[in-house]
Design a protein around this motif. Sequence first.
Motif: not given
Lengths: 93, 270
Positions: B184-211
């Motif tokens: 929800a916070r990522a959607a509101r642009k209050e938090m880095l999105s998955v895409e943002d983090v992947l773009e910066i670190l450029s390693i494959p994504l294993l999973g997204i664990v929600p708070e």
Amino acid sequence: MSFLANIFARRQQSSSVAKDRLQILLAHERSAGGESGESDLIRQLHKEIMEVIARHVAVDQDKVQIKVDRGSGCSMLEIDVEVPQELSGKRTS
Amino acid sequence: MSKVLVVTSGKGGVGKTTSTAALGAALAQSGQNVVVVDFDVGLRNLDLVMGAERRVVFDLINVVQGDARLSQALIRDKRCETLSILPASQTRDKDALTSEGVARVMDELREKFDWVICDSPAGIERGAQLAMYHADMAVIVTNPEVSSVRDSDRIIGLLDSKTKKAEQGEKVDKHLLLTRYDPARAARKEMLSVEDVLEILSIPLLGIVPESEDVLKSSNVGAPVTLAAPTSLPARAYFEAARRLSGEKLEVSVPVEKRGFLDWLFKRDA
């Protein structure tokens, strides 16, 4: 409001489990004085018990299992020694 | 073939120990033999999160120094018989770990288990480097937060230079695990999105664990979230991550809870 009470009760439950676990753990860690006092005692007991057993049978270290369960009132130390068949047989015959 | 996996992050408090326990239990529940190894010497906590704190007799340092056999130091999980834990020492410091000793223990663990999962201490010092040195694979635990992403980048650099694989001219297989994610916070642009983090670190994504509150509840009772609350959102994310580690190709999705009437009524803030 029972559903709220339910949610509340469940929260209480996991946090009180957490508190109990921490109290038992920290009581043991503090009594060890920050150093490994308790595990030294266990090591000493282990060593001496093994010495007594070694006087009678040759024991393979890999066949010795040591288990501990620390409780709030007392702890349990369990030493499981596998005695070779032929030796235990000779002694009884 | 056995795999050595390091769970690392650089930054502390992002969920390394939680993720080690959850992934270890998830892999073990699929029938594979798993050991989770605590490398955080002096500040062990994996035993507590796994509920084995009352049963620790010997630890990694005792085995490294030859004071105990590996089989005597391993604690088998009471709920899942293919899962074992090798605790860290609480009283010694990391200098008691020698590179040769760790190498010997890792070889022995490889023989006994399908998965050897090393829970790295925070930081980039010796302890963290010892934890990653023997790794074939790495899970980099990252929160969608600037300092965590920066530290992850640093750790990726170390994985590419300070590991046995790197010394042999090979690469450690790196995977990003995004934890404490709030869609929800990522959607509101209050938090880095998955895409943002992947773009910066450029390693494959294993999973997204929600708070999720299930993570804290599980650590309260001393169980990996994949054992204590297997149907919860974080557990599902960890189960899927474990399947990807085992080689399955699964699409990564952002886990979302269906928002019910009550959530709407109480305008539950994330």
